[in-house]
Design an enzyme around this catalytic site. Structure first.
Site: not given
Ligand SMILES: Cc1ncc(COP(=O)(O)O)c(C=O)c1O
Lengths: 398, 259
Positions: A99, A121, A379
């Protein structure tokens, strides 16, 4: 003289002037917000074409966010799954997830536009923490809207945001999760538009957000492609990422979309499978696949992971699904909790529940990928989820 | 079906300020009675909300009304079905206010047709701005349903004439930067917004969002052709006021703007 053959439009290129990816996207917002979206689009186009802005962004990514993030080979897990698993380590970024890329980009842009206040948000709290961090770094005010339910299951992140000087306001309507936090943030933006930038946390919302947020995350895919070639001498067979709004997936996909041999897989929670179970609809400013009833009422998503607890998906993913460039598959909460533990035990990495979805799919479908190189976007890190998983496993863990 | 714009222009030509009260469709067992009572109280048109799960232009009052209505099993079809014939009976045009996904899901032509068949004169879709309104507006025009567009204080001058041009029935002047809901006083932006619009259009200009009492309504009508009042009336109803009591509050507004 023969006409020069026009090169085909890139798969993850710019949207059309009206903000469409194929038939999806657009700008379905209250009239009050239209000029703000137009102003933002113009500012982003200008900044993204400006080497000074790019250098400033790149500098922050390197010296503050800890980029480039590592690529890690999973030796034990690979052996166990019968494939070659490689992780893109977005969990090692400052604040613990992908993020931060988008947040630094938008916060810099907000500053360039003369805005003094950020609103955001958040679902899992990761985007909120990243936003609060960027606000502290750049000297901006920050208000984060978070569903009341999420404030409970991610209470550690609520405290983090407060420590970072942000104000956290509960979204009390509807399912009191991410969808309602977006509603509340949009209402706040309508009310306080002149000096405020709405720092949207995924590749969703009205044009230019889906495009802009993907561009700020493109660095994930660009790094991963080069790192993968260096490590393996080839491109991966499969790239896998979890999909909530779809920002980490869009970021890593964008590095591989032009390589037809690379299979792109997005993994959705079974209880929030917008692409898998949704039909086209309009909410939060965009036309995209959406979980809704026969009358157009948006359904409440239900997932163990607050960050994926969202009934919609970014419009570019809807388009990638439509043209068959990417596939989207669901996994259920039990599979996710399994995968969460599997990664912890086997690799010494506690993943965020969100990206445990990606591993859950890889693990379930491993037979079909025997011997292949699978690049997974890790992620985020799972510290924020440990208490929640503990309560789920209570008694089950021996 | 009553032609919304012709009706409002006629009333305006008679020197009358236009009063448009709002009812949340399906709110309770008496909501259609409230529509009729508003007609008796001197409404020139009546706005009827079709509840949506994610009303981003609405504050706490209309959100609460929407939730209550949805929990009663209200759907777009039940609202429209209960309104069938009501406009002809009361002689007042009806306008539905809902969000675009309700229309998109039903299909533009089908939804427009459904409104026309129930003698509903117009529609307000606050999340469907000028740039995206085309496909719906075409279907609505064809069915004879007026698409009322909103104009907000954030619009640069060059944008307003284009909004007024595409709007039908009247132009909905958003009084302030914000969502629906009661306010202590009339926003400082309200009258200015009406002035900017009156300077570029001959269509009726009606101010809405946040108009909360008779006094504010009169102030707004010093320049505007009329006002929409929603949250202040729905708050009374949500807090237990009878149909007669809510209608009495509406009558006070009528009297105030009649001067
Ligand atoms: C570690 C992590 N991965 C994925 C996501 C999902 O978001 P996005 O689909 O935009 O990657 C989040 C959202 O809070 C997150 O904290």
């Amino acid at each position: 003289m023969a006409l020069a053959p026009s090169s085909p439009a890139p798969v993850m290129g710019n949207p059309s002037d009206d903000g469409r990816f194929g038939r999806f996207g657009g700008r379905f917002v209250p009239e009050t917000l239209v000029p703000a979206c137009q102003e933002l689009e113009a500012a982003f186009r200008d900044a993204w074409g400006d080497p000074t802005f790019r250098a400033e962004f790149d500098h922050l990514l390197r010296t503050y966010a800890n980029r480039p993030s590592l690529l890690s080979e999973c030796t034990r897990l690979s052996e166990q799954l019968g494939l070659r698993l490689i992780l893109k380590r977005e969990d090692l970024n400052h604040t613990g997830s992908h993020k931060i890329n988008n947040v630094l980009g938008q916060a810099l842009l907000a500053k360039r536009m003369g805005k003094t206040k950020l609103i955001a948000e958040t679902g899992a709290g990761q985007h909120g923490v990243a936003s609060a961090t960027a606000a502290a770094l750049l000297g901006l005010e920050c208000v984060v809207y978070m569903g009341e339910v999420d404030m409970v299951r991610q209470s550690l992140n609520v405290f983090r945001m407060k420590l970072l000087g942000a104000e956290v306001r509960p979204a009390m309507s509807g399912s009191r999760t991410l969808k309602d936090a977006v509603n509340e943030a949009m209402r706040a933006w309508v009310s306080d538009i002149a000096d405020t930038h709405y720092l949207l946390g995924s590749v969703m919302g009205p044009h230019p957000y889906p495009w802009m947020v993907r561009e700020f995350h493109r660095v994930i895919g660009d790094e991963a492609r080069e790192q993968c070639r260096e490590l393996t001498g080839a491109d991966p067979d499969v790239v896998v990422a979890c999909v909530g709004g779809g920002s980490n997936a869009a970021g890593i996909f964008s590095g591989f979309a032009e390589l037809p041999s690379v299979r792109l897989v997005g993994v959705e929670p079974a209880g929030g499978a917008a692409v898998g179970r949704g039909v086209p609809g309009v909410v939060h400013g965009m036309l995209s696949y959406l979980m809704q009833d026969e009358f157009g009422q948006v359904q409440e998503a239900e997932s163990v992971s607050a960050g994926l607890d969202y009934p919609g998906v970014g419009p570019e993913h809807s388009h990638l699904a439509d043209i068959g460039r990417a596939e989207y598959h669901p996994v259920n909460d039990d599979e996710v909790i399994e995968a969460f533990q599997l990664m912890a035990r086997t690799e010494g990495i506690i993943p965020a529940l969100e990206c445990a979805h990606a591993l859950a799919w890889i693990s379930r479908e491993r037979a079909s990928m025997k011997g292949q190189t699978v690049l997974m976007n890790l992620s985020g890190r799972g510290d924020k989820d440990v208490a929640q998983v503990q309560s789920i496993l209570d008694g089950r863990l021996t | 079906m009553i032609d919304l714009e012709a009706h409002l222009r006629r009333r305006r030509a008679e020197g009358r300020k236009l009063f448009v009260p709002y009812v949340s469709g399906g709110l309770d067992g008496e909501w259609v009675d409230l529509v009729r009572a508003f007609a008796d109280a001197g409404a020139d048109a009546i706005e009827v909300g079709i509840p949506f799960s994610d009303p981003v232009m609405d504050g706490p009052t209309i959100q609460e009304a929407s939730v209550r209505s949805l929990e009663r099993g209200t759907t777009p079809h039940t609202v429209v079905a209960e309104l069938r014939g009501v406009s002809d009976e009361i002689g007042v045009p009806l306008i539905v206010m809902t969000y675009y996904n309700i229309v998109f899901r039903a299909g533009h032509r089908r939804f427009a047709q459904e409104l026309a068949e129930a003698s509903i004169s117009g529609a307000i879709l606050p999340d469907l701005p000028l740039e995206e309104v085309g496909p719906w507006a075409e279907a609505a025009d064809e069915a004879g349903v007026a698409t009322v567009l909103l104009a907000a204080p954030t619009a640069p001058d060059e944008r307003l004439p284009r909004i007024c041009e595409r709007s039908r029935g009247f132009v909905y002047a958003v009084s302030l930067l914000g969502v629906t809901g009661e306010r202590q006083s009339l926003a400082t932006t309200a009258v200015g917004m009406a002035e900017r619009l009156k300077a570029v259009t001959d269509r009726p200009v009606i101010i809405g969002i946040g108009i909360s009492n008779a006094e504010q309504a009169r102030e707004a009508c010093s320049v505007a052709d009329g006002i929409v009042m929603a949250s202040a009336l729905m708050r009374l109803r949500l807090d237990g006021a009878s149909v007669q009591e809510v209608a009495a509050a509406a009558r006070k507004v009528r009297e105030a703007i009649d001067g």
